[in-house]
Scaffold this motif. Structure first.
Motif, short mmCIF file in Angstrom:
data_model
loop_
_atom_site.label_atom_id
_atom_site.label_comp_id
_atom_site.label_asym_id
_atom_site.label_seq_id
_atom_site.Cartn_x
_atom_site.Cartn_y
_atom_site.Cartn_z
N SER A 215 46.40 60.12 37.96
CA SER A 215 47.26 59.72 36.86
C SER A 215 47.48 60.90 35.93
O SER A 215 46.53 61.64 35.63
CB SER A 215 46.64 58.56 36.08
N ASP A 216 48.70 61.04 35.45
CA ASP A 216 49.00 62.07 34.46
C ASP A 216 48.88 61.52 33.05
O ASP A 216 48.87 62.27 32.09
CB ASP A 216 50.42 62.61 34.66
N THR A 217 48.81 60.19 32.92
CA THR A 217 48.84 59.58 31.59
C THR A 217 47.55 58.87 31.20
O THR A 217 47.30 58.69 30.02
CB THR A 217 49.99 58.56 31.50
N GLU A 218 46.74 58.45 32.15
CA GLU A 218 45.51 57.72 31.83
C GLU A 218 44.30 58.48 32.30
O GLU A 218 44.31 59.09 33.36
CB GLU A 218 45.51 56.35 32.51
N THR A 219 43.24 58.43 31.52
CA THR A 219 41.97 59.02 31.94
C THR A 219 41.23 58.00 32.79
O THR A 219 40.96 56.90 32.33
CB THR A 219 41.09 59.38 30.72
N PRO A 220 40.90 58.35 34.03
CA PRO A 220 40.11 57.42 34.84
C PRO A 220 38.65 57.43 34.39
O PRO A 220 38.15 58.45 33.92
CB PRO A 220 40.27 57.95 36.27
N TYR A 221 38.00 56.29 34.54
CA TYR A 221 36.59 56.16 34.19
C TYR A 221 35.82 55.61 35.39
O TYR A 221 36.23 54.62 35.99
CB TYR A 221 36.39 55.20 33.01
N LEU A 222 34.72 56.26 35.71
CA LEU A 222 33.81 55.77 36.74
C LEU A 222 32.76 54.91 36.06
O LEU A 222 32.12 55.34 35.09
CB LEU A 222 33.13 56.93 37.48
N TYR A 223 32.60 53.69 36.54
CA TYR A 223 31.57 52.77 36.02
C TYR A 223 30.33 52.93 36.89
O TYR A 223 30.41 52.94 38.11
CB TYR A 223 32.08 51.33 36.10
N MET A 224 29.17 53.06 36.24
CA MET A 224 27.90 53.17 36.96
C MET A 224 26.89 52.24 36.30
O MET A 224 26.76 52.22 35.08
CB MET A 224 27.37 54.60 36.93
N GLU A 225 26.22 51.45 37.14
CA GLU A 225 25.19 50.54 36.65
C GLU A 225 23.99 50.66 37.56
O GLU A 225 24.13 50.68 38.78
CB GLU A 225 25.73 49.11 36.66
N LEU A 226 22.82 50.75 36.99
CA LEU A 226 21.58 50.77 37.75
C LEU A 226 20.96 49.39 37.62
O LEU A 226 20.87 48.84 36.52
CB LEU A 226 20.63 51.84 37.18
N ARG A 227 20.55 48.81 38.76
CA ARG A 227 19.97 47.47 38.77
C ARG A 227 18.62 47.49 39.45
O ARG A 227 18.42 48.20 40.42
CB ARG A 227 20.89 46.49 39.50
N CYS A 228 17.71 46.72 38.92
CA CYS A 228 16.41 46.49 39.54
C CYS A 228 16.35 45.00 39.83
O CYS A 228 16.33 44.18 38.91
CB CYS A 228 15.28 46.93 38.62
N GLY A 229 16.40 44.66 41.11
CA GLY A 229 16.55 43.25 41.48
C GLY A 229 17.93 42.80 41.04
O GLY A 229 18.92 43.46 41.31
#
Length: 114
Positions: free
Chosen positions: A85-99
């Motif tokens: 995209s030239d207009t929007e900043t992409p965001y990577l979502y990261m979540e760490l889970r235990c169980g």
């Protein structure tokens, strides 16, 4: 596909959003077994990596993925690609889970993700 934005985070998110360059390659932060590949509303393409000891890493917000369920991915192996995209900043979502519970990752883990 729309980029994740800080104004519309994933529902009930307990993860971290990393701003990304458009088209950036997403890599696995650790060697893992790919438990899930699919799409989730408000998160785009999602990959869940099982890193052992009942711990999982959820990665979301990608335009496409390059792994399949039941596959082994090595640390720093390619998982997907962020949107272009030239207009929007992409965001990577990261979540760490235990169980089934999200946990707050420590700073060394977050630094390794960059």
């Amino acid at each position: 596909m729309r980029a994740l934005s800080l104004d519309t985070p994933p529902v009930k998110s307990r993860g971290v959003l990393f701003s990304s360059e458009a088209g950036a390659t997403v890599t696995a932060p650790a060697s893992a077994y790919v438990e899930y590949v699919g799409t989730i509303e408000n998160m785009g393409h999602v990959v869940i990596l099982n890193i052992g000891d009942d711990r999982r890493i959820v990665l979301g917000g990608m335009a496409s993925v390059s792994v399949a369920s039941h596959q082994i991915v090595e640390a720093h192996g390619r998982v997907g690609v962020m949107m272009e995209s030239d207009t929007e900043t992409p965001y990577l979502y990261m979540e760490l889970r235990c169980g089934d519970e999200p946990v707050k990752p420590n700073m060394s883990f977050l630094s390794a993700m960059r």
